[in-house]
Design an enzyme around this catalytic site. Structure first.
Site, mmCIF file in Angstrom:
data_model
loop_
_atom_site.group_PDB
_atom_site.id
_atom_site.type_symbol
_atom_site.label_atom_id
_atom_site.label_comp_id
_atom_site.label_asym_id
_atom_site.label_seq_id
_atom_site.Cartn_x
_atom_site.Cartn_y
_atom_site.Cartn_z
ATOM 1 N N ASP A 187 0.780 -1.233 0.000
ATOM 2 C CA ASP A 187 0.000 0.000 0.000
ATOM 3 C C ASP A 187 0.814 1.286 0.000
ATOM 4 O O ASP A 187 0.278 2.345 -0.327
ATOM 5 C CB ASP A 187 -0.981 0.006 1.176
ATOM 6 C CG ASP A 187 -2.225 -0.835 0.885
ATOM 7 O OD1 ASP A 187 -2.579 -0.971 -0.305
ATOM 8 O OD2 ASP A 187 -2.831 -1.348 1.825
ATOM 9 N N TYR B 74 -9.980 -0.170 1.690
ATOM 10 C CA TYR B 74 -9.771 -0.420 3.107
ATOM 11 C C TYR B 74 -9.429 0.820 3.916
ATOM 12 O O TYR B 74 -8.686 1.679 3.459
ATOM 13 C CB TYR B 74 -8.602 -1.403 3.305
ATOM 14 C CG TYR B 74 -9.096 -2.788 3.608
ATOM 15 C CD1 TYR B 74 -9.947 -3.011 4.682
ATOM 16 C CD2 TYR B 74 -8.728 -3.868 2.823
ATOM 17 C CE1 TYR B 74 -10.418 -4.281 4.961
ATOM 18 C CE2 TYR B 74 -9.202 -5.135 3.090
ATOM 19 C CZ TYR B 74 -10.052 -5.324 4.156
ATOM 20 O OH TYR B 74 -10.514 -6.568 4.425
ATOM 21 N N ASP C 279 12.645 1.802 16.727
ATOM 22 C CA ASP C 279 14.070 2.053 16.966
ATOM 23 C C ASP C 279 14.214 2.422 18.450
ATOM 24 O O ASP C 279 14.066 3.576 18.830
ATOM 25 C CB ASP C 279 14.556 3.178 16.047
ATOM 26 C CG ASP C 279 16.035 3.500 16.250
ATOM 27 O OD1 ASP C 279 16.613 3.067 17.274
ATOM 28 O OD2 ASP C 279 16.609 4.201 15.391
ATOM 29 N N ASP D 117 15.929 3.103 21.997
ATOM 30 C CA ASP D 117 17.170 3.596 22.607
ATOM 31 C C ASP D 117 16.945 3.526 24.108
ATOM 32 O O ASP D 117 16.400 4.459 24.702
ATOM 33 C CB ASP D 117 17.433 5.061 22.216
ATOM 34 C CG ASP D 117 17.962 5.204 20.788
ATOM 35 O OD1 ASP D 117 18.316 4.188 20.164
ATOM 36 O OD2 ASP D 117 18.027 6.351 20.307
ATOM 37 N N PHE E 171 19.316 -6.452 4.609
ATOM 38 C CA PHE E 171 19.725 -5.782 5.852
ATOM 39 C C PHE E 171 20.484 -6.741 6.775
ATOM 40 O O PHE E 171 21.125 -6.303 7.720
ATOM 41 C CB PHE E 171 18.504 -5.264 6.636
ATOM 42 C CG PHE E 171 17.799 -4.063 6.046
ATOM 43 C CD1 PHE E 171 18.023 -3.645 4.748
ATOM 44 C CD2 PHE E 171 16.905 -3.346 6.824
ATOM 45 C CE1 PHE E 171 17.349 -2.540 4.221
ATOM 46 C CE2 PHE E 171 16.227 -2.232 6.314
ATOM 47 C CZ PHE E 171 16.456 -1.837 5.009
ATOM 48 N N GLU F 99 25.861 -8.850 11.319
ATOM 49 C CA GLU F 99 26.464 -7.916 12.266
ATOM 50 C C GLU F 99 26.118 -8.274 13.708
ATOM 51 O O GLU F 99 25.048 -8.808 13.982
ATOM 52 C CB GLU F 99 25.969 -6.497 11.964
ATOM 53 C CG GLU F 99 26.544 -5.952 10.682
ATOM 54 C CD GLU F 99 26.012 -4.561 10.405
ATOM 55 O OE1 GLU F 99 26.754 -3.600 10.665
ATOM 56 O OE2 GLU F 99 24.876 -4.443 9.944
ATOM 57 N N HIS G 235 -7.147 -12.755 7.203
ATOM 58 C CA HIS G 235 -8.546 -12.332 7.034
ATOM 59 C C HIS G 235 -9.273 -13.254 6.056
ATOM 60 O O HIS G 235 -8.914 -13.312 4.885
ATOM 61 C CB HIS G 235 -8.570 -10.886 6.537
ATOM 62 C CG HIS G 235 -9.897 -10.224 6.630
ATOM 63 N ND1 HIS G 235 -10.124 -8.949 6.185
ATOM 64 C CD2 HIS G 235 -11.084 -10.657 7.113
ATOM 65 C CE1 HIS G 235 -11.390 -8.632 6.394
ATOM 66 N NE2 HIS G 235 -11.989 -9.660 6.949
HETATM 67 CU CU LIG Z 1 -8.996 -7.821 5.048
#
Ligand SMILES: [Cu+2]
Ligand SMILES: *[C@@H]1O[C@H](CO)[C@@H](O)[C@H](O)[C@H]1NC(C)=O
Ligand SMILES: *[C@@H]1O[C@H](CO)[C@@H](O)[C@H](O)[C@H]1NC(C)=O
Ligand SMILES: *[C@@H]1O[C@H](CO)[C@@H](O)[C@H](O)[C@H]1NC(C)=O
Ligand SMILES: *[C@@H]1O[C@H](CO)[C@@H](O)[C@H](O)[C@H]1NC(C)=O
Ligand SMILES: *[C@@H]1O[C@H](CO)[C@@H](O)[C@H](O)[C@H]1NC(C)=O
Ligand SMILES: *[C@@H]1O[C@H](CO)[C@@H](O)[C@H](O)[C@H]1NC(C)=O
Ligand SMILES: *[C@@H]1O[C@H](CO)[C@@H](O)[C@H](O)[C@H]1NC(C)=O
Ligand SMILES: *[C@@H]1O[C@H](CO)[C@@H](O)[C@H](O)[C@H]1NC(C)=O
Ligand SMILES: *[C@@H]1O[C@H](CO)[C@@H](O)[C@H](O)[C@H]1NC(C)=O
Length: 819
Positions: free
Chosen positions: A425, A506, A563, A565, A699, A703, A720
């Site tokens: 989307d 939606y 993220d 911290d 990604f 590491e 769904h």
């Molecule tokens: Cu749905």
């Protein structure tokens, strides 16, 4: 217009209990006639519906209460000034206009203004703020470094070529000046290193695809579509059918293949088209930009494939084709009230009020929020809508960034259109469809609202009141305890920030909530129209929900970036799992006892960092700072847990998506933070699914994750399988998913003890001996209750400001939506 009170539910006893006076309760009713804009044009553009009010209207401010006596205080947030600039807030009108003008001054870009562009011209698709690197942002926030240099992120739609492509550009620094301004390919956030370019397989979607292809096929088929459904889809004014199909397009073997199907169109305002499939499909090879080279590759009807139009037509008129029932619009597809009115339901239902006014503060311009111990900033972008930054509790940062990355709706089915549908989307964008909210429905009536702004065609559009902020007191307490001598109980008042994006059929509602115990919630709810399937392939892919309709099964997977911290950026992931054991104890007489214990482990590298929550909810996932022990020596941290609907994509190695949504493969994935990995996906991943601009799996390169800056990429969603309860619309009650971030040994004790909105009642011998309310103030204002319907006449839609040529003083109203 204000009418007299219909009833006054307030009694002295109720007033005393509720701690506010019910001196005046006024009820108003809606104005009888709808206010129709002077002229409304409907047109289709890029598969979007546009309602444009041509006449200029004044931009009067939303008016809420119309009080006649001493009323409760203002419920809008108190205005404050943020401690520093919102470096994520977006471009100012002037900045956006200057970037657009400057881009038009660059001959090499060969740009045409959108209003004059054909499918064979280059246009500007996007101009927005380039979100600064975390490295620079944190240096500014924490160490007083200069504000990060401002750049614009620009997307150019290069269509003046036989090989059309999108290109991401970085333009700046801002403010632009002729000596220093430049543009360069924006490549660093992408895993694919092709100068920010990705092909555009939909370059002709607005134009040639329909005029020279789909409508032509519709016209060739008109004998059959008239016979089957009494309608046509050929670009005529009296068409009652529509044609559209898969997304992404099939991209195998260097070919671009479409599957499209016929849909009935609704005959009224209700947006029910996705409930009206007609069960006739056709396949075409639309490789390249020359429609004369495109090829029709067959028809599918009632599970029978016909290689050519001639073959299908011959079979049809010979009577060999069984004519199937059509899905036709009707009240079953309409969302207005229908059926017997529920008992007592015409009476106004319970509602909540804010008798002390707002208890939070807002820098309206910088979109900075302070509520109780929390502070945060709100950012907003085209691709993902609202993102929160620098979320702190008592001044300590918990999360640097929290926001949606992408939402996938992966369908499956026995027909090629459902099977081929996997909407990513952010291609359409969450920002452009974050429509104005409805007070009293989407958010409590006393909520405070913010606008959001997005770019389209050399204008900026403003969704008025599209972000709401409010406190809410839950229907259950935060804490309670009873004994034979006292009962103690604490209110659970939390703070939420919310927006809703309606991407096509939606409606996604996103809510971030903050609780007094230090926990933070992320929630998504889905409503709106399902995309349904024609019922020909039986029960493997959905329930039968109408005579010829299947609730087409699909997975919604929504990825959020968190993220964390925790007391600095150096953090680790710990797991604490309840495991069954047989264990001998010094006191167990040498016999093993069947019991359980904790099994602790640490995530060491990105090689093990893609995983699921596991069975029986036995595993706790913790983000901790092992260099920050609490006073008992345990690492301070936050637990991350699903509150509802934690999931990943059921489909393995999706034929539709290939590498375009590798982020959907696990419930939870952890990486080391890098400025060059800001987002898990890219708006144009659907354009080249084999080699997308951002392949999330890249990604993960082994590491170390121990005491490093960590990013959690968390999936929630719904498997769904729409049933009759999804007609006419899916409801938010079950189409619901979320996450909770809860302090884990982070504080020395529960932080919700700080509220005074708690009570202790000592009692004995049938009477209360003490009612301790800890200094709470009684609210004594008159409740001026103006029902929401009255104010809903203030609903306006989007405001547009033209940027090229820049015309800041002549805004107009125009709202776009996807069909
Ligand atoms: Cu749905
Ligand atoms: C609001 O109150 C004022 C003064 O009492 C009144 O004149 C006005 O008509 C009211 N407006 C509405 C919309 O009810
Ligand atoms: C579009 O074309 C018209 C006619 O050539 C021109 O007057 C107008 O300035 C153009 N629009 C823009 C934004 O350049
Ligand atoms: C510039 O774009 C125009 C269409 O707007 C196109 O005809 C022309 O070939 C393009 N020029 C270059 C150098 O690409
Ligand atoms: C920058 O360059 C443009 C185009 O050459 C010119 O119109 C404009 O006046 C220049 N601006 C400044 C501040 O020099
Ligand atoms: C649309 O109008 C044309 C010309 O008046 C007519 O022949 C055709 O049957 C109409 N189509 C539909 C679907 O009503
Ligand atoms: C349709 O095409 C397929 C594959 O090319 C072929 O095997 C089949 O014989 C064709 N059917 C007809 C009726 O031509
Ligand atoms: C939202 O935009 C409208 C129209 O531009 C403006 O009047 C209003 O003050 C804005 N709201 C906020 C909270 O900035
Ligand atoms: C942001 O980080 C990327 C990746 O490290 C780097 O290439 C880029 O130059 C940085 N941007 C700025 C403005 O420093
Ligand atoms: C109520 O209970 C609390 C806690 O046990 C105690 O400290 C207090 O003295 C009691 N108050 C009365 C009036 O009994």
């Amino acid at each position: 217009m204000r009418l007299t009170a219909l009833s006054n539910p307030c009694t002295a006893a109720a007033a005393a209990l509720a701690l506010f006076s019910c001196a005046e309760v006024a009820f108003a009713r809606p104005s009888p006639e709808p206010k129709v804009p002077s002229r409304v044009q409907w047109s289709r553009n890029r598969g979007k519906k546009i309602a444009r009010t041509v006449l200029q209207q004044s931009l009067e401010a939303r008016q809420y209460s119309n009080t006649t006596s001493a009323s409760c205080p203002e419920t809008k947030a108190t205005s404050i000034t943020a401690p520093y600039e919102n470096i994520w807030a977006g471009l100012s009108d002037g900045e956006a206009a200057s970037v657009i003008a400057w881009l038009f001054g660059q001959p090499a870009l060969n740009l045409t203004a959108s209003e004059n562009a054909t499918a064979w011209d280059n246009t500007i698709l996007l101009v927005e703020l380039m979100i600064p690197n975390k490295t620079d942002a944190v240096a500014y926030i924490d160490s007083g470094a200069a504000t990060p240099a401002r750049y614009a992120r620009v997307v150019i739609d290069n269509r003046a070529t036989v090989d059309p492509y999108f290109q991401d550009l970085l333009v700046g620094p801002l403010p632009l000046n002729n000596a220093t301004a430049s543009y360069q390919p924006l490549e660093f956030p992408l895993t694919r290193k092709t100068e920010g370019k990705v092909r555009n397989v939909g370059a002709d979607d607005d134009d040639a695809l329909y005029s020279a292809w789909l409508y032509k096929i519709g016209a060739e088929m008109v004998d059959i579509t008239m016979d089957l459904w009494g309608g046509s889809a050929m670009g005529a004014d009296n068409d009652t059918l529509d044609i559209w199909g898969i997304d992404p397009l099939w991209q195998d073997d260097g070919r671009i293949i479409r599957w499209d199907s016929f849909w009935n169109t609704p005959n009224d305002i209700f947006d029910a088209e996705t409930l009206l499939p007609l069960g006739l499909y056709f396949k075409s090879d639309v490789t390249g930009r020359d429609p004369s080279q495109w090829k029709l590759e067959g028809w599918l009807y009632n599970n029978i494939f016909y290689n050519t139009t001639e073959e299908f037509r011959a079979a049809y008129w010979s009577g060999a084709v069984e004519k199937l029932a059509a899905n036709v619009d009707g009240t079953w597809a309409h969302t207005d009230q229908q059926g017997d009115v529920l008992p007592s339901d015409a009476n106004y239902p319970p509602t909540t009020i804010a008798p002390s006014g707002s208890r939070f503060s807002l820098d309206y311009e910088r979109k900075y929020v302070e509520w109780m111990d929390y502070t945060f900033f709100i950012g907003f972008s085209r691709d993902v809508g609202m993102t929160l930054y620098d979320i702190r509790f008592k001044g300590e940062r918990i999360l640097y960034e929290l926001g949606l990355q992408e939402a996938l709706a992966h369908y499956a089915g026995g027909d090629p259109v459902q099977s081929g549908t996997s909407y990513l989307d952010s291609y359409y964008g969450f920002g452009p469809y974050a429509f104005e909210l409805v007070p009293g429905y989407d958010c409590p009536e006393y909520a405070t609202y913010l606008n959001s702004t997005f770019y389209v065609d050399e204008t900026t559009h403003t969704h008025l009141n599209s972000i709401c902020l409010f406190e809410f007191t839950a229907d259950y307490p935060m804490q309670r305890h009873s004994t034979s001598e006292y009962v103690a109980n604490t209110k659970n008042t939390y703070f939420s920030v919310r927006s809703v994006s309606t991407v096509g059929n939606y409606d996604y509602m996103f809510t971030y909530s903050f609780y007094t115990d230090g926990s933070i919630g992320v929630e998504v709810r889905a409503s709106g129209y399902i995309q349904s399937a024609y019922y020909t392939t039986g029960s493997d892919f959905g329930w039968k929900i109408q005579e010829a309709l299947s609730g087409s099964m699909h997975d919604h997977v929504l990825n959020f970036k968190a993220d964390f911290d925790i007391l600095g950026t150096a953090n680790s992931m710990q797991f604490v799992e309840n495991v069954p054991v047989s264990r001998v104890f010094p006191w167990s007489n040498g016999k093993a006892r069947n019991t359980m214990q904790l099994q602790r482990s640490t995530l060491t590298t990105e090689d093990e960092a893609r995983f699921d929550w596991g069975v029986n909810s036995a595993k706790q996932v913790l983000v901790v700072n092992t260099d920050a022990p609490n006073k008992w020596g345990e690492s301070r941290g936050y637990r991350v847990l699903p509150s509802f609907g934690a999931m990943h994509l059921t489909v393995k190695d999706s034929s539709n998506l290939v590498n375009a949504a590798r982020w959907a493969e696990y419930d939870i994935q952890v990486t080391r933070q890098h400025d060059h990995e800001p987002r898990a996906a890219h708006a144009y991943n659907s354009q080249d699914v084999n080699d997308p601009p951002v392949d999330f799996s890249a990604f993960f390169n082994g590491e170390s994750l121990e005491q490093e800056d960590l990013v959690l990429w968390l999936n929630v969603g719904m498997h769904h399988v729409p049933n009759t309860g999804d007609l006419p619309n899916t409801v938010f009650t079950t189409a619901h998913a979320g996450l909770t971030f809860a302090p884990n040994n982070y504080f020395d004790m529960d932080q919700s003890r700080r509220t005074v909105n708690m009570v202790r009642i000592n009692y004995s011998g049938g009477s209360a001996a003490e009612v301790e309310t800890f200094g709470q103030k009684a609210a004594t204002c008159a409740v001026d209750f103006t029902p929401v319907e009255y104010d809903l006449w203030q609903y306006k839609g989007d405001v547009v400001v033209r940027k090229f040529p820049y015309d800041p003083n002549d805004p107009y109203y125009e709202t776009d939506s996807i069909v």
